[in-house]
Scaffold this motif. Structure first.
Motif, PDB file in Angstrom:
ATOM      1  N   LEU A  34       0.829  -1.203   0.000  1.00  0.00           N
ATOM      2  CA  LEU A  34       0.000   0.000   0.000  1.00  0.00           C
ATOM      3  C   LEU A  34       0.862   1.250   0.000  1.00  0.00           C
ATOM      4  N   ALA A  35       1.973   1.190   0.730  1.00  0.00           N
ATOM      5  CA  ALA A  35       2.833   2.363   0.826  1.00  0.00           C
ATOM      6  C   ALA A  35       3.406   2.733  -0.531  1.00  0.00           C
ATOM      7  N   LEU A  37       1.760   3.097  -3.047  1.00  0.00           N
ATOM      8  CA  LEU A  37       0.810   4.027  -3.641  1.00  0.00           C
ATOM      9  C   LEU A  37       1.106   5.454  -3.231  1.00  0.00           C
ATOM     10  N   ALA A  38       1.809   5.620  -2.131  1.00  0.00           N
ATOM     11  CA  ALA A  38       2.011   6.952  -1.577  1.00  0.00           C
ATOM     12  C   ALA A  38       2.743   7.828  -2.571  1.00  0.00           C
ATOM     13  N   PRO A  39       2.432   9.114  -2.565  1.00  0.00           N
ATOM     14  CA  PRO A  39       3.094  10.024  -3.515  1.00  0.00           C
ATOM     15  C   PRO A  39       4.611   9.974  -3.429  1.00  0.00           C
ATOM     16  N   ARG A  40       5.168   9.584  -2.290  1.00  0.00           N
ATOM     17  CA  ARG A  40       6.617   9.516  -2.215  1.00  0.00           C
ATOM     18  C   ARG A  40       7.182   8.501  -3.198  1.00  0.00           C
ATOM     19  N   TYR A  41       6.543   7.333  -3.285  1.00  0.00           N
ATOM     20  CA  TYR A  41       7.020   6.306  -4.223  1.00  0.00           C
ATOM     21  C   TYR A  41       6.262   6.394  -5.536  1.00  0.00           C
ATOM     22  N   ASP A  42       4.973   6.726  -5.440  1.00  0.00           N
ATOM     23  CA  ASP A  42       4.149   7.001  -6.600  1.00  0.00           C
ATOM     24  C   ASP A  42       4.236   5.911  -7.643  1.00  0.00           C
ATOM     25  N   VAL A  50      -2.625  -0.347  -8.816  1.00  0.00           N
ATOM     26  CA  VAL A  50      -2.914  -1.355  -7.803  1.00  0.00           C
ATOM     27  C   VAL A  50      -4.398  -1.336  -7.523  1.00  0.00           C
TER      28      VAL A  50
END
Ligand code: SF4
Ligand code: SF4
Ligand code: SF4
Ligand code: SF4
Lengths: 151, 203, 361
Positions: A34-35, A37-42, A50
């Motif tokens: 899920l992480a 998905l975060a904009p940091r990894y995007d 996903v």
């Protein structure tokens, strides 16, 4: 190689749909997926989407060592995914059973016994960047010239 | 109405606009303090097996005999990157993240003891444990198949029809005896204590 | 009144909204949900069986892997239970460091829960913002413990790593950033009219029902029940902890309780760093024989470990009682009942922050 195939290759490399299935994990790997998905990894900037729907997925992320309930269901899910498809084992659990592979356990790892695994991402849990690069590295191998190879 | 103002404020922040137009994130590297798989520092391993004995994951680490001597090997896919082996190794053979720096600064360490326990009601006096123990075999190569031994230096031997433990402190905690016991009569306890400061010198 | 059941709809076990496999069977009349039943058991790994006969350094990692989202509190409760059995004292600095790590983990868990809720009600902007803020929290956790999740930070008699002054400064700077961001997002959540439509007055559980169903954690606190075990923990008492409650008992209240607890955690960490005592971080001490039952407040509620050990500190018998099972049952029997649309079933279920992994183990 036909032009059609080239177009398919180009489109497929920017559109990878991912489903994940949790077959008895500790949640650690779920939230690392899920992480991503975060904009940091995007994850979406690479064209990876996903969502948790096997019917429209290309890559199945398998998380967790296999619990008794999932022994037959995992195969069912795998068969529901349309070709071409690939499964990636996320974390130690599907590879070796992690700390659960001990006397008294109810799990039956590894996942390879149930479905073919294209790539493994070891770690407990792996970092989102590791997951990301694994998906990106496995996708072209599976999808490139799929129709040519499987005529 | 309040919410519209909220959203407008949200989307006109310069930071947001900048992010919107330059979406590609830089390639992310793992920070230096991340506990990755332990790597070798090049120091000499004494084959004390402390790292193997403290490791909580099954099959994650093995001390193998390589060309240049003994060397621990980590198996990704089994190792959970907990870093206990790095902290426990007395020689500093393994390194991961900044654990070595931190432990040497704070002088923290783990010390371990191994205790043997034989349940006489379960023990069948077969002597498997005494024969299989690698320390026993090293001390007394002529250890008999029944587990009796003439040497007083072995960890345990069959004496007067029962297992007698002579030198518990020599045990390395490998659990070979436990795995070879047909009845699980002998149990090895691995006791670990986290310590800091002066105690480290004597441990 | 005779109710007619139109159709029984199963949701799950693989469902786009839930991260973990669970199946909810809803019996519906039109769009109205009359009765629900939760089917668990997809994640049973037998952790308690594996734990038996193992020393703390192995059980600790298994305890952590009961639930990866709130792994720190499992570690903390298990280790504090072992300390209670063996009468090991914890140095004050270590006790404060434990609170810091625990609160960071609680923040990450609460932000993740609110992310899931926003994602379920299709408010993806807010969801992604929250997820990004969570990364900042995890960065701090990683800087202190060396890993993002499953940190393995606490050991009997102390903690593993010390907090350096420069890390403490970085942590404070990050916390102000997180606080700023969370204030903005809380404002967005509170004022959003669409969010209010999907959350206010949906999945209501009043105080009596919450007590009767033995709900715990933020789910109970949103209904006005006083049930925070941190009120009893000695270190938290020193820090002057007060609990957050709301009275509405609907989805909105449950999410807001979590938002408020994040701010509370930030304050607690700040206070910890300010008053961090000097001294050692490890006291040593071996585990001994004994038997105890020890409870702590996990992000989702009360978590209990009942442990029996032998003279070498090995766990002979262990029973874990995790918070989610209460909340899931309460959710199925009082919150979801009479929800007026199938779409609200998923969001109501997610609002109680169910953790399937920890409640099946
Ligand atoms: S590999 Fe580790 S973190 Fe991932 S699901 Fe398994 S136990 Fe959890
Ligand atoms: S890091 Fe932990 S799991 Fe990996 S080999 Fe060392 S002790 Fe074992
Ligand atoms: S603890 Fe260190 S010295 Fe001992 S066997 Fe392991 S690597 Fe070698
Ligand atoms: S654990 Fe058993 S086999 Fe291993 S060294 Fe000790 S006594 Fe010998």
């Amino acid at each position: 190689m036909s032009i059609l195939q080239e177009i398919k290759n180009a489109v497929r490399s920017r559109s990878i749909h991912v489903a994940y299935v949790d077959v008895g994990s500790c949640n650690g790997c779920d939230i690392e997926v899920l992480a991503c998905l975060a904009p940091r990894y995007d994850i979406e900037q690479y064209g990876i989407y996903v969502h948790n729907n096997p019917r429209e997925a290309d890559v199945l992320l398998v998380i967790g060592s296999v619990t008794p309930q999932w022994v037959d269901k995992l195969r069912d899910i795998w068969e529901k995914i349309p070709e071409p498809k690939a499964a990636v084992a996320i974390g130690n659990c599907p590879i070796s059973g992690c700390v659960y592979a001990r006397r008294g356990t109810l799990t039956t790892p590894p996942v390879e016994n149930y479905i073919p695994i294209a790539a493994q991402v070891p770690g407990c849990p792996p970092r989102p960047t590791e997951i990301l690069s694994a998906i990106l590295s496995v996708a072209p191998l599976i999808y490139k010239d799929y129709e040519e190879k499987h005529r | 109405m309040r919410s519209i103002v909220y959203y407008l404020r949200e989307f006109f922040r310069p930071e947001w606009v900048r992010k919107f137009f330059f979406a590609k994130t830089a390639p992310l590297v793992a920070p230096s303090y991340f506990k990755d798989y332990p790597s070798l520092t090049g120091k000499e391993c004494t084959q004390c097996l402390t790292c193997m004995m403290i490791c909580p994951a099954p099959g994650a680490i093995a001390v193998l005999h390589k060309k240049g001597g003994w060397e621990p090997e980590i198996y990704p896919g089994h190792c959970i990157r907990c870093g206990l082996c790095v902290e426990a190794c007395p020689e500093g053979v393994l390194s991961s993240g900044r654990i070595l720096d931190v432990t040497s600064r704070d002088r923290t360490a783990f010390s371990s003891w191994y205790r043997l326990q034989v349940d006489d009601t379960l023990c069948m006096r077969c002597g498997n444990c005494c024969v299989s123990c690698p320390v026993n075999r090293e001390v007394d190569p002529q250890l008999a198949g029944t587990g009796t031994s003439a040497s007083d230096e072995v960890i345990m031997r069959i004496e007067g029809g029962r297992v007698t433990i002579l030198h518990e402190e020599k045990c390395t905690g490998c659990k070979t005896c436990e795995n070879n016991c047909p009845n699980r009569a002998i149990r090895v306890a691995r006791m670990v204590e986290g310590i800091q400061g002066e105690e480290e010198a004597e441990a | 009144m005779k109710k007619t059941v139109d159709v029984s709809i199963p949701l799950g076990p693989v469902h786009p909204c839930w991260k973990e496999p669970v199946r909810i069977k809803c019996e519906t009349a039109g769009e109205r949900v009359l009765r629900t039943e939760v089917e668990l058991g997809y994640m049973k790994k037998g952790i308690e069986r594996i734990m038996r006969g193992r020393p703390w350094q192995e059980v600790m990692f298994l305890a952590e892997r009961v639930c990866g989202i709130c792994s720190v509190i499992h570690n903390m409760v298990f280790i504090e239970a072992m300390e209670e059995i063996s009468e090991i004292a914890v140095p004050p600095r270590a006790a404060y460091l434990r609170v810091i790590v625990n609160e960071l983990d609680r923040m990450a868990s609460h932000i993740l829960a609110n992310f899931s809720y926003c994602y379920t009600i299709e408010h993806e902007t807010l969801a992604m913002y929250l997820l990004n803020t969570r990364e900042t929290v995890l960065d701090n956790l990683e800087r202190l413990t060396g890993s993002r999740i499953n940190t393995a930070y606490m050991i009997p008699g102390g903690v593993r790593f010390d907090l350096l002054p420069e890390d403490a400064a970085a942590m404070l700077a990050d916390l102000s950033k997180v606080e700023d961001e969370m204030r903005r997002y809380t404002g967005m959540f509170e004022t959003g009219p669409l969010i209010a439509l999907r959350s206010k007055g949906i999945g209501v559980m009043d105080r009596e029902e919450a007590i009767r169903a033995h709900t715990v954690g933020p789910t109970a606190r949103a209904s006005g029940v006083v049930c925070d075990l941190r009120l009893r923990h000695p270190t938290y008492r020193e820090l002057g902890f007060t609990q957050v409650t709301r009275t509405e008992g609907d989805n909105f209240a449950r999410i807001m309780v979590r938002f408020q607890e994040v701010f509370q955690s930030i304050d607690l960490i700040r206070k910890c760093i300010e008053t961090l005592p000097d001294g050692p971080i490890r006291g040593g001490g071996l585990c001994r024989a004994g038997e105890t039952s020890y409870a702590g407040e996990a992000p989702r509620g009360e978590l209990t470990y009942s442990i029996k050990t032998d003279e070498y500190g090995r766990v002979v018998d262990i029973a874990i009682r995790t918070p989610s099972i209460m909340n899931i049952e309460a959710c199925a029997h009082s919150m979801i009942r009479d929800v007026t649309s199938i779409a609200d079933v998923t969001s109501t279920f997610i609002s109680s922050d169910p953790c399937i992994a920890c409640n099946e183990r």
